[in-house]
Scaffold this active site. Structure first.
Site, PDB file in Angstrom:
ATOM      1  N   ASP A 107       6.543   6.581  -3.288  1.00  0.00           N
ATOM      2  CA  ASP A 107       6.117   7.316  -2.095  1.00  0.00           C
ATOM      3  C   ASP A 107       7.244   8.178  -1.552  1.00  0.00           C
ATOM      4  OD1 ASP A 107       7.343   4.801  -1.548  1.00  0.00           O
ATOM      5  OD2 ASP A 107       6.738   4.943   0.546  1.00  0.00           O
ATOM      6  N   ASP A 138      15.243  11.302  -2.473  1.00  0.00           N
ATOM      7  CA  ASP A 138      14.699   9.990  -2.098  1.00  0.00           C
ATOM      8  C   ASP A 138      13.226   9.903  -2.504  1.00  0.00           C
ATOM      9  OD1 ASP A 138      14.237   7.528  -0.964  1.00  0.00           O
ATOM     10  OD2 ASP A 138      14.327   8.241   1.105  1.00  0.00           O
ATOM     11  N   GLU A 171       7.324   1.977   0.102  1.00  0.00           N
ATOM     12  CA  GLU A 171       8.667   1.585   0.527  1.00  0.00           C
ATOM     13  C   GLU A 171       9.048   2.229   1.844  1.00  0.00           C
ATOM     14  OE1 GLU A 171      12.992   1.745   1.068  1.00  0.00           O
ATOM     15  OE2 GLU A 171      11.618   3.438   0.841  1.00  0.00           O
TER      16      GLU A 171
END
Length: 414
Positions: A107, A138, A171
């Site tokens: 995600d 990220d 997450e």
């Protein structure tokens, strides 16, 4: 012009780097070519998963792409539905020996071009040696690097060990994907863990925990000219938050992780200026420590909350997330091997801690203090979640090799 000597492959055959193998099913027209991945192929993997906008949702689409890619290289993987369009993926290579865990999340946080991006955040764009796009830092670059490293290790023929890749959903909010892996026993036989969150060659061995709380206050509405007919829900909540802020102004500390941090991050109360509010709420984030964890914070909160309720307030609290801190050895075998690899590339070795949390909070539950663990990835945490998020192209490609070298050396040293 090229000529090929076609022959039937034996079941035990494992493609190696340099081989070109054409595989087809007699009952279908589909075929796949297994060969060496060049730089363009490796970047395409990252581009493809960046283009799937898994913004706190739809990780299943990323998982399906990865499953299909692995299948082309003879790697079996499984999509594990957690809820709705949200899913984990697990894959494993190798046949025997210890299991090294690789993990990352699928995600990303929200992004739109109107926020100030210089290009579509969900299209990978290269500028000046940097690959731009939401999740490039990220942490889809870390995920892609691990995917490609598994493919290349599979082609070489992994010996003396196994790698289990555990890719998670959710997450960024809630960490439900890593909780699923823990609860279903995927970490029980894993002997060491590497998470590819952005560290830009730094080696993380410890991280604070995170506690999210919601506190609700209920009162009675009345006209503001006659407040005695109502009960202001805002007042006891403000008092409670003030007392908690005072208590945590001198916070507990940990020798490695530093001080606990306490922050009120959301406050809502009242509907219009001339009405006594009958409802208010606040949300709190606490970065916790091994020696003062989320349960300790909740206990302290309850003490203050109960005193307020004894004096006429109606306050309740809800725990939204409670993830433990992780504190492992900076000198574990996996941390030392990572340091050796970083140094061999002419970079400064930095072993340090992270103020934020990762999926390690769930994945490492019940693991001992000396359990080999690191967070180690190509992204740069300073640009994560930012407009024009990027990963350095060189770092992304470098970590594909780094993960392979780390695995091979770990299995030799284990």
């Amino acid at each position: 012009h090229y000529s090929f000597n076609f022959e039937k492959l034996q079941p035990e055959y494992i493609p190696t780097v340099g081989d070109v193998v054409i595989v087809w099913d007699d009952n279908s027209k589909e075929n796949a070519v297994v060969g060496v991945m060049n730089e363009m192929d490796k970047i395409k993997v990252l581009a493809d998963i960046v283009e799937i906008p898994s913004v706190n949702d739809d990780e299943v689409s990323v998982a399906k792409y990865i499953r299909d890619l692995f299948a082309k290289y003879g790697i079996e993987s499984k999509i594990l539905k957690v809820k709705g369009n949200r899913a984990n993926l697990v894959a494993e290579i190798g046949e025997k020996g210890p299991i090294l865990g690789f993990s990352g999340h699928l995600d990303v946080v929200a992004a739109k071009e109107s926020d100030g991006w210089h290009s579509d955040p969900f299209k990978l764009v290269e500028r000046d040696g940097k690959l731009y796009g939401r999740g490039t830092s990220d942490m889809k670059s870390g995920v892609a690097a691990m995917i490609v490293s598994l493919i290349e290790l599979q082609q070489k023929g992994l010996k003396n060990g196994r790698i289990r890749l555990m890719l998670t959903m959710g997450e960024e909010i809630g960490e439900e994907g890593s909780a699923y892996f823990y609860e279903h026993g995927y970490m029980k036989d894993v002997s060491a863990l590497v998470i590819s969150e952005p560290t830009y060659y730094r080696i993380i061995y410890a991280e604070k925990g995170s506690l999210d709380l919601k506190i609700t206050s209920r009162g009675k509405a009345a006209h503001s000219s006659m407040p005695n007919l109502g009960y202001n829900a805002v007042n006891p909540l403000i008092e409670l938050l003030s007392e908690l802020n005072e208590f945590f102004s001198n916070p507990p500390k940990n020798d490695v992780l530093g001080p606990l941090t306490f922050n009120v991050t959301v406050f809502k109360g009242g509907e219009q200026v001339n009405t006594i509010p009958d409802y208010a709420e606040a949300e709190i984030n606490v970065r916790t420590l091994p020696n003062f964890d989320g349960n300790d914070v909740i206990k302290k909160l309850d003490e203050y909350l109960e005193k307020k309720n004894e004096n006429g307030a109606t306050l309740t609290r809800e725990v939204l997330m409670n993830e433990d801190a992780v504190l492992k050895s900076p000198d574990s075998v996996i941390a030392d091997l990572a340091a050796e690899i970083v140094e061999s590339r002419g970079r400064e070795v930095v072993k340090t801690i992270a103020p934020g949390i990762t999926d390690a909070s769930n994945l490492l539950k019940e693991k001992k203090e000396d359990y080999p663990f690191i967070v180690f990835g190509p992204g740069n945490p300073l640009v994560s979640h930012q407009v024009d998020e990027y990963v350095e192209k060189k770092a992304y490609l470098d970590f594909i090799d780094i993960y392979q070298e780390l695995a091979e050396k770990y299995f030799i040293n284990d």
